[in-house]
Each structure stands twice: as C-alpha cells, then as structure tokens.
Design a protein around this motif. Structure first.
Motif, PDB file in Angstrom:
ATOM      1  N   PRO A   1     -18.179 -49.569 -55.767  1.00 56.07           N
ATOM      2  CA  PRO A   1     -19.380 -49.866 -54.984  1.00 56.07           C
ATOM      3  C   PRO A   1     -20.145 -48.595 -54.631  1.00 56.07           C
ATOM      4  O   PRO A   1     -19.553 -47.573 -54.279  1.00 56.07           O
ATOM      5  N   ILE A   2     -21.458 -48.644 -54.765  1.00 56.96           N
ATOM      6  CA  ILE A   2     -22.327 -47.517 -54.423  1.00 56.96           C
ATOM      7  C   ILE A   2     -23.341 -48.015 -53.391  1.00 56.96           C
ATOM      8  O   ILE A   2     -24.197 -48.828 -53.699  1.00 56.96           O
TER       9      ILE A   2
ATOM     10  N   LEU B   1     -22.741 -52.189 -57.804  1.00 61.33           N
ATOM     11  CA  LEU B   1     -21.474 -51.768 -58.395  1.00 61.33           C
ATOM     12  C   LEU B   1     -21.696 -50.939 -59.654  1.00 61.33           C
ATOM     13  O   LEU B   1     -22.563 -51.249 -60.470  1.00 61.33           O
ATOM     14  N   ILE B   2     -20.907 -49.904 -59.771  1.00 60.45           N
ATOM     15  CA  ILE B   2     -20.847 -49.130 -61.003  1.00 60.45           C
ATOM     16  C   ILE B   2     -19.580 -49.554 -61.725  1.00 60.45           C
ATOM     17  O   ILE B   2     -18.492 -49.547 -61.147  1.00 60.45           O
ATOM     18  N   GLY B   3     -19.734 -49.954 -62.977  1.00 59.58           N
ATOM     19  CA  GLY B   3     -18.571 -50.370 -63.749  1.00 59.58           C
ATOM     20  C   GLY B   3     -17.960 -49.202 -64.495  1.00 59.58           C
ATOM     21  O   GLY B   3     -18.673 -48.389 -65.074  1.00 59.58           O
ATOM     22  N   ILE B   4     -16.638 -49.109 -64.475  1.00 58.76           N
ATOM     23  CA  ILE B   4     -15.921 -48.073 -65.200  1.00 58.76           C
ATOM     24  C   ILE B   4     -15.412 -48.674 -66.498  1.00 58.76           C
ATOM     25  O   ILE B   4     -14.641 -49.634 -66.499  1.00 58.76           O
TER      26      ILE B   4
ATOM     27  N   THR C   1     -29.259 -43.533 -58.444  1.00 59.76           N
ATOM     28  CA  THR C   1     -29.406 -43.611 -56.997  1.00 59.76           C
ATOM     29  C   THR C   1     -29.705 -45.049 -56.601  1.00 59.76           C
ATOM     30  O   THR C   1     -30.349 -45.789 -57.351  1.00 59.76           O
ATOM     31  N   THR C   2     -29.205 -45.462 -55.442  1.00 55.97           N
ATOM     32  CA  THR C   2     -29.343 -46.848 -55.000  1.00 55.97           C
ATOM     33  C   THR C   2     -29.812 -46.911 -53.556  1.00 55.97           C
ATOM     34  O   THR C   2     -29.694 -45.955 -52.804  1.00 55.97           O
TER      35      THR C   2
ATOM     36  N   MET D   1     -21.403 -47.852 -66.342  1.00 54.53           N
ATOM     37  CA  MET D   1     -22.313 -48.923 -66.730  1.00 54.53           C
ATOM     38  C   MET D   1     -22.753 -49.633 -65.454  1.00 54.53           C
ATOM     39  O   MET D   1     -21.977 -49.784 -64.510  1.00 54.53           O
ATOM     40  N   LEU D   2     -23.999 -50.035 -65.430  1.00 53.76           N
ATOM     41  CA  LEU D   2     -24.555 -50.679 -64.272  1.00 53.76           C
ATOM     42  C   LEU D   2     -24.568 -52.185 -64.480  1.00 53.76           C
ATOM     43  O   LEU D   2     -24.979 -52.653 -65.527  1.00 53.76           O
ATOM     44  N   MET D   3     -24.091 -52.945 -63.494  1.00 53.15           N
ATOM     45  CA  MET D   3     -24.097 -54.391 -63.581  1.00 53.15           C
ATOM     46  C   MET D   3     -24.747 -54.963 -62.319  1.00 53.15           C
ATOM     47  O   MET D   3     -24.508 -54.482 -61.221  1.00 53.15           O
TER      48      MET D   3
END
Length: 330
Positions: A232-233, A215-218, A203-204, A13-15
């Motif tokens: 973090p990406i 940040l990518i949330g798990i 992609t970032t 999930m993207l935050m």
C-alpha cells in the motif's frame, strides 16, 4: 515507516481496484520527457477527469521546457552554454531545483551530482558507441564533474558553472520533480485522488473511490504477469532505478546509463534500487545515488534519513533499510 512486501520482486506494477458509483476512475498514458507517463485520477465525472489530466500534461511539458538540456533555448541550456564564462539569471523555480540538487549531493557525498552531464560526450546510450572510451577521455570528463563548482547567488538568482565545459542535467531527478508538480496541480484542482507513474517514479494522493489504499504490485521475477505481494502507498512516493534498465553492452558486460561521478564509469551488474519517501523528487535522486554508493553506504544513509526507506536487490538477494519488514508470504 513500515513497509510490507514479498522478498521476491523484480519490478513494480500499478493496479487499480473497483470504484464506488459516486466517482469514476480515468487512466491515460502518453510519452513525456522521453518516457512513458501513466495518469490515474479519481473524479466526479469522466469529462472533468480528462480535462484535469490534460492540465497535468501541460505542467509537465512546461517543466520539460525549463529543465531540458537538449533545448538550446531552455534556461538549463543557457547555464551550460555559459559555463566558465558568466553567471546566468534564472527563474526562482529552476534556482530552487538546482539548490535542492546540490543539497542532495551533499548528503550523498557526491554520489548524486547533476554535473554528471559533462560525461555525455564520453558515454553515449543511443546505440552509436562502438568502443569503450579511453582512460584519457574518461579522466577529461571527470575533471568537469563536481557539484561544488555550481555557484549559486541567492540574492541575484544566478547560476554559474565555474569550469569551462561543465554541464548540468536533471536526468536523475527531473521525472520525480515533474510528477510532484503535476500532483500538486491536480490536488489544487480538487482532484480527490490519483496516481502519477513517471516511468517508475510514482506518487499518489487520496485513496481509491472505494476508500482502499493505492497498491503497488510486486511481480514474480520468473513471471512478470504474476503478482506475488501487494504494497500500500498512501500519500507517498516510490522510485525504482536499475543498473540494467538502460545500458550498452561491451564484451558481454552491461554498462548502465547511470554514471558514477567519481570514476566516470557507468554502474554495472544486476542491481535494482527501490526508494520510498514523501516526494517523488527525493525518491528519484536517492535511487540513483544508492546505485552509485552501493548497498552498505546506501542503506546506512537511508537509515539516517527520516521518512525514507529503501530496498536493494542484487542478483537474487534482497537488502533493506531498518524500517522495512519483509513478508515472505505472497
């Protein structure tokens, strides 16, 4: 490449966090290439941000027109229509995409293969199938699969499918490629930062307006709304592929829409693959290949590739490439 994340995860999930007053963060979601695309851009003002997003949308639609195997007028369809007949002259862009696809086929020993599309008459994932295909139907489809039968003429920029009935499709690499090109366009427009999420191919570039990393949330598998860890990406990409994301069900068994090019049978089981690399295109293709290869061969491959990492979840067990450290604390 060292990646820290929770040992428990089921989806990404993207935050986006708060932002500095100097910039605005604008989001937009819409359907492109038959999938959901989410755009998040950091810009000097809202109006410019929306203009830039619309330009990125236009770029993705252009790519869809180029690589669509459903549009009879596309270059890809012309290649398929002339399989076993004659070479087709194509744009440099499509020629290079096919060439890169063949290279990925080589490094994955054929687990990734854009000629899997030859099976699209055998397995249908539109709800119309009532029976499992016969052994003969599957064997006939397999006979038309093989990246070695894609003949590229670099001087003439032509593509020729040697076998009649062969087809190519970019379903396992196209969204990643489109995300990369949209990102490239936005960077050229001086968009300072952003995230493109092409239905799981992410992609970032840059950072949040506060200077923090994207940040990518798990998510917790038992509660999809609860994030148990953050990843973090930075100037990178990630793709997730799962054997149960799209599937058909026969006799209680799930068959995913990812076809094993060696057997002609879809992958099955509760498997999820997440790949981290610089380009979304490579992440997209490798995630599919690893689902076909299996965890041992897939992780062995990733461990030999520079700047690439992977996590494989089979049922509730996590497997990882050598550069990933699992943080079991949320």
């Amino acid at each position: 490449m060292r990646v820290y994340l929770s040992i428990i995860f089921s989806l990404l999930m993207l935050m986006v966090y708060g932002q500095d007053k100097k910039y605005v963060t604008v989001k937009k979601s819409l359907t492109l290439m038959g999938e959901r695309f989410d755009f998040t851009v950091v810009s000097v003002n809202e109006e410019l941000a929306y203009i830039n997003i619309q330009e990125a949308v236009g770029e993705i639609r252009r790519i869809e027109k180029l690589i669509s195997s459903w549009d009879p007028e596309s270059e890809t369809s012309l290649i398929n229509q002339n399989a076993g007949i004659k070479p087709v002259k194509v744009s440099i862009e499509l020629f290079k995409l096919i060439d890169r696809s063949k290279q990925i086929s080589e490094i994955t020993n054929g687990a990734f293969d854009i000629t899997f599309a030859s099976m699209d008459k055998v397995w249908k994932f539109d709800g119309s199938m009532t029976d499992i295909p016969s052994k003969q139907e599957i064997e006939n489809g397999i006979g038309k699969i093989g990246h070695q039968s894609i003949i590229l003429d670099n001087s003439e920029k032509t593509v020729f499918l040697k076998k009649p009935g062969m087809k190519i499709s970019f379903g396992a690499i196209g969204k990643g490629y489109a995300a990369d090109r949209a990102k490239e366009l936005l960077v050229s427009k001086k968009v300072v930062a952003g995230v493109i999420n092409a239905s799981g191919d992410i992609t970032t570039w840059g950072t949040k307006a506060t200077g923090e990393k994207w940040l990518i949330g798990i998510a917790n598998p038992s509660n999809q709304k609860k994030v148990v860890s953050w990843l973090p990406i930075l100037e990178s990409s990630v793709a997730i592929a799962g054997s149960s994301k799209k599937y058909i069900l026969f006799n209680g068994k799930k068959y995913s829409n990812i076809i094993n090019p060696f057997t002609g049978i879809p992958t099955s089981g509760e498997v999820q693959v997440t790949v981290f690399a610089k380009s979304a295109e490579l992440c997209d293709a490798l995630a599919t290949a690893i689902l076909v290869m299996g965890k041992d061969a897939g992780l062995s491959l990733v461990n030999q590739l520079g700047g690439t990492e992977a996590i494989i979840k089979e049922n509730e067990t996590i497997y990882k490439s050598s550069g990933i450290i699992l943080d079991q604390e949320p």
